[in-house]
Enzyme design. Structure first.
Site, PDB file in Angstrom:
ATOM      1  N   GLN A 133       1.069   3.627   2.106  1.00  0.00           N
ATOM      2  CA  GLN A 133       1.698   3.812   3.411  1.00  0.00           C
ATOM      3  C   GLN A 133       2.196   2.486   3.997  1.00  0.00           C
ATOM      4  O   GLN A 133       2.199   2.281   5.209  1.00  0.00           O
ATOM      5  CB  GLN A 133       0.724   4.486   4.375  1.00  0.00           C
ATOM      6  CG  GLN A 133       0.594   5.980   4.152  1.00  0.00           C
ATOM      7  CD  GLN A 133       1.892   6.731   4.408  1.00  0.00           C
ATOM      8  OE1 GLN A 133       2.698   6.337   5.232  1.00  0.00           O
ATOM      9  NE2 GLN A 133       2.080   7.839   3.698  1.00  0.00           N
ATOM     10  N   SER A 134       2.678   1.596   3.145  1.00  0.00           N
ATOM     11  CA  SER A 134       3.103   0.272   3.586  1.00  0.00           C
ATOM     12  C   SER A 134       4.333   0.313   4.481  1.00  0.00           C
ATOM     13  O   SER A 134       5.384   0.829   4.092  1.00  0.00           O
ATOM     14  CB  SER A 134       3.398  -0.598   2.369  1.00  0.00           C
ATOM     15  OG  SER A 134       4.030  -1.798   2.745  1.00  0.00           O
ATOM     16  N   ASN A 135       4.202  -0.267   5.656  1.00  0.00           N
ATOM     17  CA  ASN A 135       5.367  -0.452   6.527  1.00  0.00           C
ATOM     18  C   ASN A 135       6.322  -1.499   5.953  1.00  0.00           C
ATOM     19  O   ASN A 135       7.538  -1.414   6.146  1.00  0.00           O
ATOM     20  CB  ASN A 135       4.915  -0.895   7.923  1.00  0.00           C
ATOM     21  CG  ASN A 135       4.016   0.109   8.573  1.00  0.00           C
ATOM     22  OD1 ASN A 135       4.375   1.261   8.749  1.00  0.00           O
ATOM     23  ND2 ASN A 135       2.803  -0.312   8.928  1.00  0.00           N
TER      24      ASN A 135
ATOM     25  N   ALA B 116       0.829  -1.203   0.000  1.00  0.00           N
ATOM     26  CA  ALA B 116       0.000   0.000   0.000  1.00  0.00           C
ATOM     27  C   ALA B 116       0.866   1.257   0.000  1.00  0.00           C
ATOM     28  O   ALA B 116       2.068   1.210   0.288  1.00  0.00           O
ATOM     29  CB  ALA B 116      -0.907   0.001   1.223  1.00  0.00           C
TER      30      ALA B 116
ATOM     31  N   VAL C 236       6.949  -2.136   2.746  1.00  0.00           N
ATOM     32  CA  VAL C 236       7.729  -1.503   1.687  1.00  0.00           C
ATOM     33  C   VAL C 236       8.846  -0.653   2.288  1.00  0.00           C
ATOM     34  O   VAL C 236      10.013  -0.752   1.885  1.00  0.00           O
ATOM     35  CB  VAL C 236       6.786  -0.666   0.800  1.00  0.00           C
ATOM     36  CG1 VAL C 236       7.549   0.357  -0.003  1.00  0.00           C
ATOM     37  CG2 VAL C 236       5.984  -1.580  -0.133  1.00  0.00           C
TER      38      VAL C 236
END
Length: 336
Positions: A79-81, A77, A83
């Site tokens: 705001q992916s943690n 996403a 990533v």
């Protein structure tokens, strides 16, 4: 070599977890809820703002190093943690990073698309791609593999960290290690474990690790993306994939416990119960939760207590899976 070590021995690690994260009692919230409430501080894993994904990436990057990879690719996403953590781990190892951001939360403004984890992705020097669909895991993986082929044609050695369910769940191995780590810190264990259940690797891995170590307490997976029925099916599929990866089954359908009482109004959006959980943790214990994962999962403690699933006086371990950079991307919602 015991069963646990035998099962995990074939899988290399990158060495991101040299020491256990703290296990702390939440004294004031224990009094508020009439529980013996503890928190496993996986917000304090040591790379790039930490969080649960560092444990998962320890095994993926272990495999990447074994293959001689020089660039890691991952999708998630906006705001992916996951990533952001992958980009930080790649930087630690001197590897390149390609991150693909999927549009999973409609209606968000400029702050959401530029602050929090997105800002950190840029600071980490990652190449940023965009994918317009938020619920197309197979398509997102295909797009990532297409970029990997381009890099391979340029002479690079890419390693893709997959999203879809048809891949070996190496990330779950990191939370098998976490289960054993908790029992080493607190030999008596706990009556209940509460953890976010999204992609499912943290939930399935923790459950597997505890069961392999002989701990039979319920592990409550708190839905952050899908409803209980869909998430139960996902964890069931992960159990099958994990059994294939390890060579034997480590938990069954009867072990899978799912609660979706804080999911509304949906992934990446805050309801009343989520906001209350976030505020309580901050104002009673001075610890921060994020609106997407940890506030929803911590809301499960109160929800399960109110429903009588968790009894007053029970010993409860809440897994704090991090995600703190997302707080800043949700500033407008939090201040509203």
């Amino acid at each position: 070599m015991d069963r646990f070590d035998r099962l995990l021995a074939p899988f290399p690690q990158a060495g991101f977890m040299p020491a256990p994260t703290p296990l702390e009692r939440l004294d004031r919230l224990s009094e508020l809820y009439d529980l013996d409430l503890w928190v496993k501080r996986d917000d304090l894993t040591r790379i790039g703002f930490g969080g649960n994904k560092i444990r998962q990436l320890d095994y993926y990057f272990g495999a990447a190093l074994a293959e001689g990879a020089d660039v890691a690719l991952i999708t998630g996403a906006v705001q992916s943690n996951y990533v952001r953590s992958a980009a930080a781990c790649a930087a630690r190892l001197g590897m390149g990073a390609v991150v693909q951001l999927e549009d999973r939360v409609p209606g968000k403004g400029a702050l959401y698309h530029s602050s929090g984890n997105v800002l950190l992705d840029k600071l980490l020097g990652a190449e940023i791609l965009h994918y317009p669909e938020g619920e197309d895991e197979a398509g997102a993986d295909r797009a990532l593999h297409a970029r990997a082929e381009e890099l391979r044609a340029e002479g690079r050695k890419p390693f893709v960290i997959p999203l879809g369910l048809e891949n070996p769940p190496k990330g779950a191995l990191g939370y098998m290690q976490c289960g054993r780590e908790i029992l080493a810190q607190e030999a008596a264990g706990f009556d209940h474990y509460v953890v976010a259940s999204g992609s499912g690797a943290t939930h399935a891995g923790l459950l597997a690790g505890l069961r392999v170590c002989g701990a039979n307490a319920p592990v409550h997976g708190i839905c952050v993306r899908r409803d209980a029925e869909a998430q139960r099916a996902r964890i069931g599929r992960l159990a099958e994939l994990l059994a294939e990866l390890l060579g034997e089954a480590v938990f069954g359908a009867s072990d899978v416990d799912i609660w979706d009482g804080a999911l509304a109004p949906g992934y990446g959006r805050m309801g009343e119960t989520t906001r209350r959980a976030l505020d309580q943790m901050a104002r009673y214990e001075g610890l921060f939760l994020d609106p997407v994962y940890t506030a929803k999962s911590f809301a499960g403690v109160e929800g399960l207590l109110q429903e009588g699933v968790i009894q007053p006086g029970a010993r409860v371990c809440f897994i704090h899976s991090g995600g703190l950079p997302a707080l800043f991307a949700y500033g407008e919602d939090l201040l509203a």
